[in-house]
Scaffold this motif. Structure first.
Motif, PDB file in Angstrom:
ATOM      1  N   VAL A 217       0.096   3.585  -5.334  1.00  0.00           N
ATOM      2  CA  VAL A 217       0.973   3.174  -6.173  1.00  0.00           C
ATOM      3  C   VAL A 217       2.235   2.518  -5.486  1.00  0.00           C
ATOM      4  CG1 VAL A 217       2.685   3.399  -8.088  1.00  0.00           C
ATOM      5  CG2 VAL A 217       0.577   4.268  -8.239  1.00  0.00           C
TER       6      VAL A 217
ATOM      7  N   LEU B 270       3.529  -1.076  -4.969  1.00  0.00           N
ATOM      8  CA  LEU B 270       4.943  -1.461  -5.382  1.00  0.00           C
ATOM      9  C   LEU B 270       5.854  -1.865  -4.108  1.00  0.00           C
ATOM     10  CD1 LEU B 270       5.785   1.335  -7.961  1.00  0.00           C
ATOM     11  CD2 LEU B 270       5.127  -1.264  -8.261  1.00  0.00           C
TER      12      LEU B 270
ATOM     13  N   ARG C 126      -2.911   4.321 -13.431  1.00  0.00           N
ATOM     14  CA  ARG C 126      -1.703   4.129 -12.549  1.00  0.00           C
ATOM     15  C   ARG C 126      -1.767   3.049 -11.678  1.00  0.00           C
ATOM     16  NH1 ARG C 126       0.093   9.291 -10.058  1.00  0.00           N
ATOM     17  NH2 ARG C 126       1.668   7.989  -9.374  1.00  0.00           N
TER      18      ARG C 126
ATOM     19  N   ALA D 263      -1.460  -0.155 -13.845  1.00  0.00           N
ATOM     20  CA  ALA D 263       0.216  -0.420 -14.011  1.00  0.00           C
ATOM     21  C   ALA D 263       0.991  -0.924 -12.958  1.00  0.00           C
ATOM     22  CB  ALA D 263       0.440   0.814 -14.655  1.00  0.00           C
ATOM     23  N   ALA D 264       0.676  -0.470 -11.796  1.00  0.00           N
ATOM     24  CA  ALA D 264       1.538  -0.912 -10.471  1.00  0.00           C
ATOM     25  C   ALA D 264       1.153  -2.403 -10.307  1.00  0.00           C
ATOM     26  CB  ALA D 264       1.126   0.009  -9.478  1.00  0.00           C
TER      27      ALA D 264
ATOM     28  N   VAL E  92       0.080  -4.663 -12.270  1.00  0.00           N
ATOM     29  CA  VAL E  92       0.673  -5.538 -13.246  1.00  0.00           C
ATOM     30  C   VAL E  92       2.362  -5.735 -12.892  1.00  0.00           C
ATOM     31  CG1 VAL E  92       1.621  -5.527 -15.789  1.00  0.00           C
ATOM     32  CG2 VAL E  92      -1.019  -5.181 -15.106  1.00  0.00           C
ATOM     33  N   THR E  93       2.921  -4.603 -12.822  1.00  0.00           N
ATOM     34  CA  THR E  93       4.543  -4.635 -12.630  1.00  0.00           C
ATOM     35  C   THR E  93       4.736  -5.319 -11.191  1.00  0.00           C
ATOM     36  OG1 THR E  93       4.657  -2.433 -13.630  1.00  0.00           O
ATOM     37  CG2 THR E  93       6.176  -3.170 -12.025  1.00  0.00           C
ATOM     38  N   SER E  94       3.860  -5.117 -10.196  1.00  0.00           N
ATOM     39  CA  SER E  94       4.166  -5.797  -8.922  1.00  0.00           C
ATOM     40  C   SER E  94       3.776  -7.160  -8.868  1.00  0.00           C
ATOM     41  CB  SER E  94       3.374  -5.115  -7.811  1.00  0.00           C
ATOM     42  OG  SER E  94       3.718  -5.472  -6.508  1.00  0.00           O
ATOM     43  N   CYS E  95       2.492  -7.749  -9.524  1.00  0.00           N
ATOM     44  CA  CYS E  95       1.906  -9.034  -9.175  1.00  0.00           C
ATOM     45  C   CYS E  95       2.239  -9.869 -10.356  1.00  0.00           C
ATOM     46  CB  CYS E  95       0.738  -8.830  -8.808  1.00  0.00           C
ATOM     47  SG  CYS E  95       0.402  -7.952  -7.357  1.00  0.00           S
ATOM     48  N   GLY E  96       2.485  -9.247 -11.687  1.00  0.00           N
ATOM     49  CA  GLY E  96       2.602 -10.060 -12.973  1.00  0.00           C
ATOM     50  C   GLY E  96       1.192 -10.589 -13.421  1.00  0.00           C
TER      51      GLY E  96
ATOM     52  N   ARG F 104      -2.872  -7.531 -17.625  1.00  0.00           N
ATOM     53  CA  ARG F 104      -3.608  -5.961 -17.649  1.00  0.00           C
ATOM     54  C   ARG F 104      -5.035  -6.114 -17.595  1.00  0.00           C
ATOM     55  NH1 ARG F 104      -4.235  -2.346 -22.000  1.00  0.00           N
ATOM     56  NH2 ARG F 104      -4.108  -0.017 -21.374  1.00  0.00           N
TER      57      ARG F 104
END
Length: 193
Positions: free
Chosen positions: A71, A75, A132, A135-136, A138-142, A145
């Motif tokens: 993760v 990130l 895990r 989710a990382a 999605v958060t990092s790359c946009g 899901r």
């Protein structure tokens, strides 16, 4: 800095893991009991169960630490790095110290042959990794899901399948690591288009 109580808990957990590893090596996984592990670590069986739900948990002691490394790699993405490149690098990070995806080092060969490696247990571990890592991503790359889950599933499947075949053929750890890294990148190649 960890408190004295936290350090004591970490020492007890490590003592249990060390004792289990020794006993598994000496007499085999199946022949080793929780009572023997606890006695070898100098604690009661009740104390054992405050750290591990059952004997099989000892085989997966570093799963969450390895997931944390993966993760963190996602990130900390590099400029211009694609989601597939990020995920492949995350798997490299997770596999670097323990290419076994959470198995305790030294117990890998015997562990994968055990009946405790049921499809349900494997699915539970895969679900944890998928949640895990996806989710990382999605958060990092946009990315969506669904795409993140598809990528993580492809990578887990490639790594797990390649590792299983490589271990069944008694290949050296270094070769297995190289093969799983290559398989991961091949599985993710379709996501770069």
């Amino acid at each position: 800095m960890a408190s004295l109580r936290e350090r004591k808990k970490q020492q007890t957990r490590q003592a249990l893991m060390d004792a289990a590893g020794r006993l598994f090596d000496e007499q085999g996984y199946e022949a080793t009991t929780v009572d023997q592990i606890a006695a070898a670590a100098g604690v009661s069986p009740r104390t054992f169960f405050s750290y591990f739900r059952h004997k099989a948990d000892l085989l997966h002691t570093n799963l969450y630490e390895r997931l944390d490394a993966g993760v963190a790699a996602i990130l900390a993405g590099r400029p211009g790095e694609s989601p597939a490149e990020l995920l492949a690098r995350a798997f490299d990070e997770m596999l670097a110290e323990s290419w076994t995806m959470g198995l305790t080092p030294g117990l890998v060969g015997d562990a994968v042959k055990l009946p405790i490696f049921s499809p349900r247990a494997s699915i539970d571990r895969a679900d944890t990794r998928m949640e895990r890592l996806a989710a990382a991503l999605v958060t990092s790359c946009g990315i969506s899901r669904m795409t993140a889950y598809a990528m993580v599933g492809a990578a887990i499947g490639a790594v797990s399948g390649t590792a299983a075949v490589s271990m069944s053929e008694d290949r050296p750890d270094e070769e297995t690591l190289a093969l799983t890294s290559r398989a991961c990148r091949q599985a993710l190649a379709g996501f770069t288009a």
